[in-house]
Design a protein around this motif. Sequence first.
Motif, PDB file in Angstrom:
ATOM      1  N   TYR A 268       5.447  14.756   4.009  1.00 53.94           N
ATOM      2  CA  TYR A 268       4.772  13.755   3.450  1.00 53.94           C
ATOM      3  C   TYR A 268       5.363  12.317   3.748  1.00 53.94           C
ATOM      4  O   TYR A 268       4.244  11.248   3.840  1.00 53.94           O
ATOM      5  CB  TYR A 268       5.597  13.543   1.838  1.00 53.94           C
ATOM      6  N   ARG A 272       1.902   9.864   4.589  1.00 56.56           N
ATOM      7  CA  ARG A 272       1.694   8.502   4.312  1.00 56.56           C
ATOM      8  C   ARG A 272       1.627   7.492   5.392  1.00 56.56           C
ATOM      9  O   ARG A 272       1.749   6.367   5.247  1.00 56.56           O
ATOM     10  CB  ARG A 272       3.040   8.035   3.411  1.00 56.56           C
ATOM     11  N   SER A 291      -0.178  19.308  -1.834  1.00 56.38           N
ATOM     12  CA  SER A 291       0.098  19.039  -0.147  1.00 56.38           C
ATOM     13  C   SER A 291       0.802  20.049   0.560  1.00 56.38           C
ATOM     14  O   SER A 291       0.482  20.504   1.618  1.00 56.38           O
ATOM     15  CB  SER A 291       0.418  17.658   0.252  1.00 56.38           C
ATOM     16  N   HIS A 309      -4.918  13.729   0.896  1.00 55.03           N
ATOM     17  CA  HIS A 309      -4.144  12.917   0.585  1.00 55.03           C
ATOM     18  C   HIS A 309      -4.315  11.399   0.292  1.00 55.03           C
ATOM     19  O   HIS A 309      -4.143  10.870  -0.719  1.00 55.03           O
ATOM     20  CB  HIS A 309      -2.754  12.805   1.439  1.00 55.03           C
ATOM     21  N   ASP A 310      -5.224  10.917   1.395  1.00 55.88           N
ATOM     22  CA  ASP A 310      -5.565   9.693   1.444  1.00 55.88           C
ATOM     23  C   ASP A 310      -6.557   9.128   0.178  1.00 55.88           C
ATOM     24  O   ASP A 310      -6.712   8.026  -0.551  1.00 55.88           O
ATOM     25  CB  ASP A 310      -5.956   9.083   2.658  1.00 55.88           C
ATOM     26  N   VAL A 313      -4.841   9.374  -3.162  1.00 49.71           N
ATOM     27  CA  VAL A 313      -3.938   7.886  -3.245  1.00 49.71           C
ATOM     28  C   VAL A 313      -5.075   6.990  -3.700  1.00 49.71           C
ATOM     29  O   VAL A 313      -4.814   5.992  -4.795  1.00 49.71           O
ATOM     30  CB  VAL A 313      -3.524   7.581  -2.221  1.00 49.71           C
ATOM     31  N   ALA A 320      -2.244  11.200  -8.497  1.00 52.13           N
ATOM     32  CA  ALA A 320      -1.769  11.195  -7.005  1.00 52.13           C
ATOM     33  C   ALA A 320      -0.368  11.770  -6.919  1.00 52.13           C
ATOM     34  O   ALA A 320       0.075  12.658  -5.934  1.00 52.13           O
ATOM     35  CB  ALA A 320      -1.951   9.983  -6.452  1.00 52.13           C
ATOM     36  N   TRP A 321       0.343  11.786  -7.782  1.00 55.77           N
ATOM     37  CA  TRP A 321       1.766  12.216  -7.917  1.00 55.77           C
ATOM     38  C   TRP A 321       1.799  13.545  -8.862  1.00 55.77           C
ATOM     39  O   TRP A 321       0.503  13.853  -9.410  1.00 55.77           O
ATOM     40  CB  TRP A 321       2.809  11.547  -8.287  1.00 55.77           C
ATOM     41  N   ARG A 327      -0.511  14.999  -4.487  1.00 58.80           N
ATOM     42  CA  ARG A 327      -0.795  15.133  -3.050  1.00 58.80           C
ATOM     43  C   ARG A 327       0.406  14.099  -2.326  1.00 58.80           C
ATOM     44  O   ARG A 327       0.472  14.430  -1.158  1.00 58.80           O
ATOM     45  CB  ARG A 327      -1.967  14.977  -2.644  1.00 58.80           C
ATOM     46  N   THR A 328       0.621  13.116  -2.726  1.00 57.05           N
ATOM     47  CA  THR A 328       1.534  12.251  -2.162  1.00 57.05           C
ATOM     48  C   THR A 328       3.001  12.270  -2.402  1.00 57.05           C
ATOM     49  O   THR A 328       3.560  13.059  -3.274  1.00 57.05           O
ATOM     50  CB  THR A 328       1.326  10.749  -2.530  1.00 57.05           C
TER      51      THR A 328
END
Length: 369
Positions: A268, A272, A291, A309-310, A313, A320-321, A327-328
Amino acid sequence: MAASSIRNSLESHYPWAAFPLIISAPMRVMSGPALALAVSEAGGLGFIGPGIKPESILTDLTEAASLCSQRASDATRLSVQDEGVLPVGIGFQLWNGDLGSAKEAAEKFIPAAIWLFAPKDGQKDVDDWTEGLRGVTKGRSQIWLQVGTVGEAVEAAETKRGRPDVLVVQGQEAGGHGRTSDGASLGTLVPEIKDALEERGAGDIPLFAAGGIADGRGVAAALCLGASGVVMGTRFLCSNEARIKKGYQDAVLEAKDGGKNTVRTHLYNHLRGTFGWPEEKWAPRTIVNRSWEEHTQGGISFDQLKEKHDQSVKEDGDKAWGRQTGRTATYAGSGVGLVRSVDPAGEIVEKTREEAKKILRGLQSGLQV
């Protein structure tokens, strides 16, 4: 040193504190001035975490000083101490921190405690930072050092330049960045470090237990192991004052069975765009989500994971959580299943402290004959 002597020493440095002493961890970005002051106001010690940039700490300490002045005028227990010491601590990641910025902030706004973590070059970095920060605060700030092994603790206690005032003993249960592969649980780590320090004549260094502690039961257990107090991080993610997205907070509340549903990995970080951590030493614990599942199932490259992921977000907001579709990164400790509500930080401190005292009184009563 006897427990009473260590407590007297802590009381002299943190006169607003109530015991058992509960600390809020300096979680990067999420631990800001409002959270730190709320914890201290409730009789704990709140830490401000590292910001996006090294100079962010100066902005946060400016805000903390302003808030502290406002609250002192309202006849709360908080005030700037006689020597101009703010009743909060600040935390620094040494591997990517800037000692110059840290010294500037600590000299202008003297914090009650300075927490050092993750040196790139081991004890040498700790020595340099300790010496530099003690020089500008003239010893008015206690230096806290986070350790995750017995060897780290012994080396810190025996150094001639950077001996800490407090050791934060982080077990493998902790969220965020901890020892990658050579850590241990608090159940063995705290007592072994305590014994090792006493054997070397360094039993006067207070130990604060960190990792998996989310309520009074964890506090009572840590004290029985030999800690002088505790640090909680994940529990304060679900405080009203935390600087955190709602989706992140919801994911923490949703998570259960932390031993199964959290993992220590750099995946992760990399998704990020965070690189540079001494990865052989430290890796973060996070709640697993899509992820991680796709990463472990194979058949999908990192670049593909990064793209998903991007996009998440950018487009999914709070979704996104989350355990199922997120995925983040959702950094949290293995005690995440004990966090069940969002509450004011002061209430968390007071409730946890009273629960621990009730447990300890019950144990003492049960042993009387």
